[in-house]
Design a protein around this motif. Structure first.
Motif, PDB file in Angstrom:
ATOM      1  N   VAL A 295     -53.637 -43.244  37.290  1.00 33.48           N
ATOM      2  CA  VAL A 295     -52.960 -43.232  35.991  1.00 33.48           C
ATOM      3  C   VAL A 295     -53.927 -42.824  34.880  1.00 33.48           C
ATOM      4  CG1 VAL A 295     -51.729 -44.673  34.322  1.00 33.48           C
ATOM      5  CG2 VAL A 295     -51.412 -45.049  36.756  1.00 33.48           C
ATOM      6  N   LEU A 296     -55.192 -43.198  35.025  1.00 30.81           N
ATOM      7  CA  LEU A 296     -56.163 -42.925  33.966  1.00 30.81           C
ATOM      8  C   LEU A 296     -56.973 -41.654  34.218  1.00 30.81           C
ATOM      9  CD1 LEU A 296     -57.405 -46.600  33.503  1.00 30.81           C
ATOM     10  CD2 LEU A 296     -55.752 -45.366  32.083  1.00 30.81           C
ATOM     11  N   HIS A 297     -57.095 -41.247  35.455  1.00 33.20           N
ATOM     12  CA  HIS A 297     -57.937 -40.087  35.788  1.00 33.20           C
ATOM     13  C   HIS A 297     -57.126 -38.873  36.235  1.00 33.20           C
ATOM     14  CE1 HIS A 297     -61.813 -42.390  35.796  1.00 33.20           C
ATOM     15  NE2 HIS A 297     -60.965 -43.382  35.987  1.00 33.20           N
ATOM     16  N   GLY A 298     -55.825 -39.031  36.356  1.00 31.46           N
ATOM     17  CA  GLY A 298     -54.997 -37.921  36.846  1.00 31.46           C
ATOM     18  C   GLY A 298     -55.149 -37.777  38.353  1.00 31.46           C
TER      19      GLY A 298
ATOM     20  N   ASP B   4     -66.074 -48.036  39.668  1.00 32.59           N
ATOM     21  CA  ASP B   4     -67.087 -47.849  40.716  1.00 32.59           C
ATOM     22  C   ASP B   4     -66.416 -47.586  42.062  1.00 32.59           C
ATOM     23  OD1 ASP B   4     -66.125 -50.515  40.469  1.00 32.59           O
ATOM     24  OD2 ASP B   4     -67.821 -51.301  41.607  1.00 32.59           O
ATOM     25  N   LEU B   5     -65.128 -47.889  42.175  1.00 28.47           N
ATOM     26  CA  LEU B   5     -64.428 -47.670  43.443  1.00 28.47           C
ATOM     27  C   LEU B   5     -63.572 -46.399  43.450  1.00 28.47           C
ATOM     28  CD1 LEU B   5     -63.599 -51.391  44.227  1.00 28.47           C
ATOM     29  CD2 LEU B   5     -65.070 -49.875  45.565  1.00 28.47           C
ATOM     30  N   LEU B   6     -63.618 -45.667  42.340  1.00 25.26           N
ATOM     31  CA  LEU B   6     -62.821 -44.428  42.284  1.00 25.26           C
ATOM     32  C   LEU B   6     -63.144 -43.503  43.457  1.00 25.26           C
ATOM     33  CD1 LEU B   6     -60.871 -42.503  40.767  1.00 25.26           C
ATOM     34  CD2 LEU B   6     -62.834 -41.698  39.432  1.00 25.26           C
TER      35      LEU B   6
ATOM     36  N   TYR C 245     -53.249 -45.574  41.625  1.00 28.35           N
ATOM     37  CA  TYR C 245     -54.463 -46.260  41.183  1.00 28.35           C
ATOM     38  C   TYR C 245     -54.606 -46.221  39.668  1.00 28.35           C
ATOM     39  CZ  TYR C 245     -55.889 -45.951  46.077  1.00 28.35           C
ATOM     40  OH  TYR C 245     -55.945 -46.078  47.431  1.00 28.35           O
ATOM     41  N   ALA C 246     -55.357 -47.181  39.137  1.00 26.39           N
ATOM     42  CA  ALA C 246     -55.877 -47.093  37.771  1.00 26.39           C
ATOM     43  C   ALA C 246     -57.296 -47.632  37.859  1.00 26.39           C
ATOM     44  CB  ALA C 246     -55.036 -47.894  36.797  1.00 26.39           C
ATOM     45  N   HIS C 247     -58.262 -46.734  37.846  1.00 23.30           N
ATOM     46  CA  HIS C 247     -59.666 -47.163  37.899  1.00 23.30           C
ATOM     47  C   HIS C 247     -60.166 -47.299  36.468  1.00 23.30           C
ATOM     48  CE1 HIS C 247     -59.237 -45.822  42.099  1.00 23.30           C
ATOM     49  NE2 HIS C 247     -60.132 -46.774  42.321  1.00 23.30           N
ATOM     50  N   VAL C 248     -60.467 -48.520  36.103  1.00 18.00           N
ATOM     51  CA  VAL C 248     -60.803 -48.813  34.704  1.00 18.00           C
ATOM     52  C   VAL C 248     -62.316 -48.846  34.523  1.00 18.00           C
ATOM     53  CG1 VAL C 248     -58.645 -50.076  34.404  1.00 18.00           C
ATOM     54  CG2 VAL C 248     -60.711 -51.338  35.000  1.00 18.00           C
ATOM     55  N   GLN C 249     -62.721 -48.569  33.295  1.00 23.83           N
ATOM     56  CA  GLN C 249     -64.153 -48.534  33.015  1.00 23.83           C
ATOM     57  C   GLN C 249     -64.787 -49.904  33.160  1.00 23.83           C
ATOM     58  OE1 GLN C 249     -64.177 -46.850  29.126  1.00 23.83           O
ATOM     59  NE2 GLN C 249     -64.578 -44.809  29.916  1.00 23.83           N
ATOM     60  N   LEU C 250     -65.974 -49.898  33.689  1.00 28.51           N
ATOM     61  CA  LEU C 250     -66.728 -51.145  33.787  1.00 28.51           C
ATOM     62  C   LEU C 250     -67.376 -51.447  32.438  1.00 28.51           C
ATOM     63  CD1 LEU C 250     -68.507 -50.484  37.192  1.00 28.51           C
ATOM     64  CD2 LEU C 250     -66.547 -51.961  36.759  1.00 28.51           C
TER      65      LEU C 250
ATOM     66  N   THR D 236     -61.144 -44.847  25.525  1.00 27.27           N
ATOM     67  CA  THR D 236     -61.679 -43.961  26.564  1.00 27.27           C
ATOM     68  C   THR D 236     -63.202 -44.058  26.627  1.00 27.27           C
ATOM     69  OG1 THR D 236     -61.652 -42.183  24.963  1.00 27.27           O
ATOM     70  CG2 THR D 236     -59.775 -42.307  26.460  1.00 27.27           C
ATOM     71  N   HIS D 237     -63.757 -44.918  25.784  1.00 25.99           N
ATOM     72  CA  HIS D 237     -65.211 -45.106  25.811  1.00 25.99           C
ATOM     73  C   HIS D 237     -65.515 -46.480  26.364  1.00 25.99           C
ATOM     74  CE1 HIS D 237     -66.064 -41.409  23.737  1.00 25.99           C
ATOM     75  NE2 HIS D 237     -64.954 -41.652  23.072  1.00 25.99           N
ATOM     76  N   PRO D 238     -66.632 -46.601  27.067  1.00 25.71           N
ATOM     77  CA  PRO D 238     -66.921 -47.884  27.699  1.00 25.71           C
ATOM     78  C   PRO D 238     -67.194 -48.992  26.691  1.00 25.71           C
ATOM     79  CG  PRO D 238     -68.600 -46.240  28.289  1.00 25.71           C
ATOM     80  CD  PRO D 238     -67.628 -45.580  27.365  1.00 25.71           C
ATOM     81  N   TRP D 239     -66.944 -50.188  27.134  1.00 24.54           N
ATOM     82  CA  TRP D 239     -67.216 -51.371  26.328  1.00 24.54           C
ATOM     83  C   TRP D 239     -68.657 -51.790  26.580  1.00 24.54           C
ATOM     84  CZ3 TRP D 239     -66.069 -57.014  27.893  1.00 24.54           C
ATOM     85  CH2 TRP D 239     -66.212 -57.873  26.794  1.00 24.54           C
ATOM     86  N   VAL D 240     -69.445 -51.765  25.522  1.00 29.90           N
ATOM     87  CA  VAL D 240     -70.825 -52.220  25.653  1.00 29.90           C
ATOM     88  C   VAL D 240     -70.888 -53.629  25.088  1.00 29.90           C
ATOM     89  CG1 VAL D 240     -73.217 -51.789  25.011  1.00 29.90           C
ATOM     90  CG2 VAL D 240     -71.658 -49.859  25.407  1.00 29.90           C
ATOM     91  N   PHE D 241     -71.225 -54.572  25.947  1.00 34.88           N
ATOM     92  CA  PHE D 241     -71.273 -55.979  25.532  1.00 34.88           C
ATOM     93  C   PHE D 241     -72.723 -56.430  25.545  1.00 34.88           C
ATOM     94  CE2 PHE D 241     -71.187 -60.560  26.366  1.00 34.88           C
ATOM     95  CZ  PHE D 241     -70.382 -60.976  25.324  1.00 34.88           C
TER      96      PHE D 241
END
Ligand code: GLU
Length: 306
Positions: free
Chosen positions: A153-156, A197-199, A219-224, A284-289
Motif C-alpha cells: 500500500v505504501l510502496h506500490g 526492514d522486512l520489505l 502489505y504495508a511496510h512502514v518506516q522504522l 513520508t519521512h522517518p521519525w527520528v526520536f
C-alpha cells in the motif's frame, strides 16, 4: 472479512518504534474493518518473561486484539505439514552449507549479496549421502523464479529477489519465512503491516504463499523509527520502552501521544486517531526520536528539521 495482525518476536521489550508499528497495524486493520490478531513469533529468540511485558505494554497504549493470542511454538504441526507437502512435491532440497560456506561463496566475484548461491541445489544423491554423515541438513526451496512482485500500500508494486531460501533449519526449527506464510494463510490474514526492514523478504513470502495455494496478503511496510544518528531505534538509545519512559516521568498516555503525533494524527486517543487515519497522509519521512536516560526526549518528523 479479512484480518490484519501484529506478530512480535518475544526477544525483549518493545520500544517506541515497535509500538508505533503495532499502532499502525491496528489502525490499518480497524480502518478497513478487518479483525486484528496478535501472534507471538516465539520459534526463535524467545526470552523468558518478554511476551508478558510486550502484551501488557500493547494493552497499556490501547492496542487490543480479537480472539486469543496465538504462539508459533504451539503450531508446529502446521509448519511440519507444509514442509512435508513441499518436500513431497519435489520443491525442497537438502543444504549442508555452514554460515561460513555461504559467506565465502557470497564473497566470490559476481556473487549477489544476501542471496543463496545455490551450492547444494544440484548435489548428486551420493554427494548428499556423504554430507549427511557430517552435519544435519537444512531444507531449501527449489525456486523456479528469480523475482516476485508483491503489492504494498505504501510502496506500490514491489519486485524483489526470490532465492532458494531455507524453510526448515538444520536444527529442525521451521524458518521464519515458512512459519509466517503458513500462519498468515491459516489465520485468514490478508493485510500485513510491519517494519520496512522486512520489505525485501516479502517477495520470498509472497512466492511461497502462491506455492502453497494461497493468495499473498497485501502489505504495508512502514518506516522504522530512527535514533539521533539516523540508525534504527534500539533499546540502547536511552529511555525508549514504556517502562524506561515511565521511570523517567513520561506516562503511557504521553508515550502514545508522542507516537500518534509522529504519525500526524490526533493524539488524544487511538479512537480519535482511527477516525482521522488515512494511509495516503502518513508522513513520508522517518521519525527520528531522540532521548536521554533522564527521559528528556525530542523528535523530528519533517525533512526541514533534519
Ligand atoms: N516477528 C517479526 C519481528 O518481530 C515480524 C514478522 C512479521 O511481521 O512478518 O520482527
Amino acid at each position: 472479512m479479512g484480518a490484519g495482525r501484529f506478530a512480535p518476536s518475544p526477544s525483549g521489550e518493545l520500544h517506541l518504534g515497535n509500538l508505533r508499528t503495532a499502532i499502525l497495524a491496528w489502525l490499518f486493520a480497524r480502518s478497513t474493518n478487518r479483525e486484528f490478531l496478535m501472534r507471538v513469533e516465539d520459534l526463535d529468540r524467545a526470552r523468558a518473561g518478554a511476551e508478558a511485558i510486550q502484551l501488557s505494554d500493547l494493552n497499556a497504549i490501547g492496542v487490543t486484539w480479537d480472539g486469543p493470542v496465538t504462539r508459533q511454538s504451539q503450531r508446529l504441526p502446521l509448519y511440519t505439514a507444509a514442509v512435508s507437502q513441499l518436500r513431497d512435491r519435489g520443491l525442497l532440497y537438502e543444504c549442508f552449507c555452514t554460515r561460513r560456506d555461504i559467506a565465502e561463496a557470497a564473497s566470490a566475484p559476481h556473487a549477489a549479496p544476501g542471496i543463496y548461491p545455490g551450492t547444494c541445489r544440484n548435489l548428486t544423491e551420493s554427494e548428499r549421502a556423504a554430507k549427511r554423515d557430517l552435519r544435519p541438513a537444512a531444507w531449501r526451496l527449489r525456486t523456479q523464479e528469480d523475482t516476485f512482485t508483491v503489492t504494498d500500500v505504501l510502496h506500490g508494486p514491489y519486485t524483489g529477489t526470490v532465492d532458494d531460501f531455507v524453510v526448515l533449519r538444520s536444527d529442525g526449527v521451521p524458518a521464519y519465512n515458512l512459519a509466517v506464510v503458513v500462519d498468515d494463510a491459516a489465520q485468514g490474514i490478508d493485510q500485513v503491516v510491519r517494519g520496512d526492514d522486512l520489505l525485501s523478504s516479502s517477495p520470498r513470502q509472497g512466492y511461497l504463499a502462491g506455492l502453497l495455494g494461497h493468495e499473498p496478503p497485501t502489505y504495508a511496510h512502514v518506516q522504522l523509527a530512527l535514533n539521533a544518528a539516523g540508525k534504527r531505534l534500539a533499546k540502547r538509545d536511552g529511555a525508549v520502552t514504556l517502562g524506561q519512559l515511565a521511570a523517567a516521568g513520561t506516562d503511557n498516555a504521553t508515550a502514545r501521544a508522542l507516537i500518534l503525533y509522529s504519525l500526524g494524527l490526533p493524539s488524544a486517543s487511538l479512537d480519535d486517531a482511527l477516525e482521522a487515519f488515512d494511509p495516503a497522509q502518513l508522513p513520508t519521512h522517518p521519525w527520528v526520536f531522540t532521548t536521554d536516560r533522564d527521559g528528556a526526549h525530542g523528535m523530528r518528523i519533517r525533512p526541514e528539521n533534519r
